[in-house]
Design an enzyme around this catalytic site. Structure first.
Site, PDB file in Angstrom:
ATOM      1  N   HIS A  63       0.844  -1.285   0.164  1.00  0.00           N
ATOM      2  CA  HIS A  63      -0.008   0.027   0.078  1.00  0.00           C
ATOM      3  C   HIS A  63       0.843   1.069  -0.045  1.00  0.00           C
ATOM      4  O   HIS A  63       1.924   1.133   0.105  1.00  0.00           O
ATOM      5  CB  HIS A  63      -1.066  -0.059   1.271  1.00  0.00           C
ATOM      6  N   HIS A  65       1.379   4.008   1.862  1.00  0.00           N
ATOM      7  CA  HIS A  65       1.925   4.746   2.985  1.00  0.00           C
ATOM      8  C   HIS A  65       3.324   4.846   3.161  1.00  0.00           C
ATOM      9  O   HIS A  65       4.104   3.877   2.661  1.00  0.00           O
ATOM     10  CB  HIS A  65       1.327   4.063   4.457  1.00  0.00           C
ATOM     11  N   ASP A  67       5.735   4.440   5.230  1.00  0.00           N
ATOM     12  CA  ASP A  67       6.817   3.364   5.809  1.00  0.00           C
ATOM     13  C   ASP A  67       6.741   2.133   4.900  1.00  0.00           C
ATOM     14  O   ASP A  67       7.551   1.220   5.371  1.00  0.00           O
ATOM     15  CB  ASP A  67       6.265   3.188   7.192  1.00  0.00           C
ATOM     16  N   HIS A  68       5.980   2.197   3.879  1.00  0.00           N
ATOM     17  CA  HIS A  68       5.994   0.971   2.843  1.00  0.00           C
ATOM     18  C   HIS A  68       6.693   1.210   1.633  1.00  0.00           C
ATOM     19  O   HIS A  68       6.734   0.450   0.668  1.00  0.00           O
ATOM     20  CB  HIS A  68       4.729   0.331   2.721  1.00  0.00           C
ATOM     21  N   HIS A 140      -7.705  -1.542   5.574  1.00  0.00           N
ATOM     22  CA  HIS A 140      -7.034  -0.611   5.913  1.00  0.00           C
ATOM     23  C   HIS A 140      -7.444   0.721   5.788  1.00  0.00           C
ATOM     24  O   HIS A 140      -8.462   0.906   5.091  1.00  0.00           O
ATOM     25  CB  HIS A 140      -5.525  -0.973   5.288  1.00  0.00           C
ATOM     26  N   ASP A 211      -0.505  -4.194   5.677  1.00  0.00           N
ATOM     27  CA  ASP A 211      -1.299  -3.715   6.840  1.00  0.00           C
ATOM     28  C   ASP A 211      -2.815  -3.960   6.952  1.00  0.00           C
ATOM     29  O   ASP A 211      -3.114  -3.562   5.742  1.00  0.00           O
ATOM     30  CB  ASP A 211      -1.295  -2.046   7.286  1.00  0.00           C
ATOM     31  N   HIS A 269       5.919  -5.612  11.527  1.00  0.00           N
ATOM     32  CA  HIS A 269       5.134  -4.481  11.624  1.00  0.00           C
ATOM     33  C   HIS A 269       4.730  -4.047  13.105  1.00  0.00           C
ATOM     34  O   HIS A 269       3.790  -3.973  13.413  1.00  0.00           O
ATOM     35  CB  HIS A 269       3.913  -4.162  10.519  1.00  0.00           C
TER      36      HIS A 269
END
Length: 311
Positions: A63, A65, A67-68, A140, A211, A269
């Site tokens: 996805h 976001h 942090d990914h 999510h 997530d 995570h």
């Protein structure tokens, strides 16, 4: 096949852990590795690992976001300088192409290799003679996907003694029998593959989730998986917080693994609130109460994915 975790923290990096990224190393199977998510600092983590960017074949983003995926522009730009000349394919949700193209354009980064960006809405993303990759939407705050990687069954071992009795020596006829074809022996007799081919070796299944909070898509993705990589952001005492922020607890990850019939569970995570080893082990113990074969994913550790006994 082996898993190598390059980042296991949630949200932001900490002194103990980097943000999300995990490599599936397939040197024997494909002479390459695949990357799942690419948080900030991933290329630095790779430099401290046995992985080589020149061997990177595919990247799967769960996805959008930060942090990914904040590590993508730097890794894409640096890959050529580390010998990466072969094509690279990146799969992810809609919007990924705009993010990558804008980052590379504004930074005036020039890519010397073929870069293919595949945006998807789930379904079968890739299939060849050896592997099949499919994705499903999870639950999510943004579109987040889980990936199921299925290794196709391998032909069984050939009975060389029987083939020798037919006068068949190593060579092209071996290949035909291994492919399931019938062959003619030197004396004219016909030998069928079923007479000399052992039971096929069952392929392995690896499920890597983005997530998510518990949802109906997890079970079919993880069904009978040899390995399930599941986010475990919180201890179960914070299940309400996990639900509010569309995350899972260690216990919920274990329940998913048990229900799916998975063989091994890696917890990743992890919230930055869990800094110390006793806190990390509390997450692991919570999961193991439900699913004994659950472990915390440790960064810079190579985890072999063995074939199921008897397969």
């Amino acid at each position: 096949m082996e898993l190598y975790f390059l980042g296991t923290n949630a949200g932001v990096p900490s002194l103990e852990r980097n943000v999300t990224s995990v490599a599936l190393r397939m040197l024997e199977e494909r002479r390459s590795f695949w990357l799942f998510d690419c948080g900030e600092g991933t290329q630095h983590q790779i430099l401290r690992s046995p992985l080589k960017l020149s061997k990177l074949e595919k990247i799967f983003i769960t996805h959008l976001h930060g942090d990914h995926l904040f590590g993508l522009p730097g890794l894409i730009s640096s890959r050529a300088y580390q010998g990466g000349e072969d094509p690279l394919t990146i799969y992810g949700p809609r919007g990924l192409k705009q993010y990558i193209h804008t980052s590379l354009e504004l930074s005036e980064s020039h890519i010397s290799y073929s870069l293919d960006i595949v945006e998807h809405d789930g379904g079968v993303l890739f299939e060849d003679d050896s592997f099949r990759v499919e994705a499903s939407l999870l639950e999510h705050r943004v579109a987040s996907y889980g990936y199921r990687i299925t290794e196709k069954d391998l032909p069984g071992k050939l009975d060389t003694a029987t083939m020798e009795s037919y006068g068949i020596r190593p060579g092209p006829l071996y290949g035909k029998l291994k492919r399931g074809e019938s062959v003619e022996a030197p004396d004219g007799r016909i030998l069928h593959a079923s007479e000399v081919q052992g039971k096929p070796k069952k392929g392995r299944i690896i499920t890597i989730l983005g997530d998510t909070r518990p949802c109906g898509s997890v079970l079919p993705l993880a069904r009978d998986a040899d390995v399930l990589v599941h986010e475990s952001t919180f201890l179960h005492e914070m299940k309400d917080t996990a639900h509010t922020y569309f995350h899972s607890t260690a216990r919920q990850a274990a329940e998913a693994a048990r229900e799916a019939g998975a063989k091994r569970l890696f917890l990743t995570h992890l919230s930055s609130r869990y800094k110390y080893e006793d806190q990390i082990m509390q997450l692991e113990r919570e999961a193991q109460e439900i699913f004994p074969d659950a472990v915390i994913a440790r960064e810079h550790v190579l985890y072999g994915i063995e074939r199921t006994s008897g397969s």
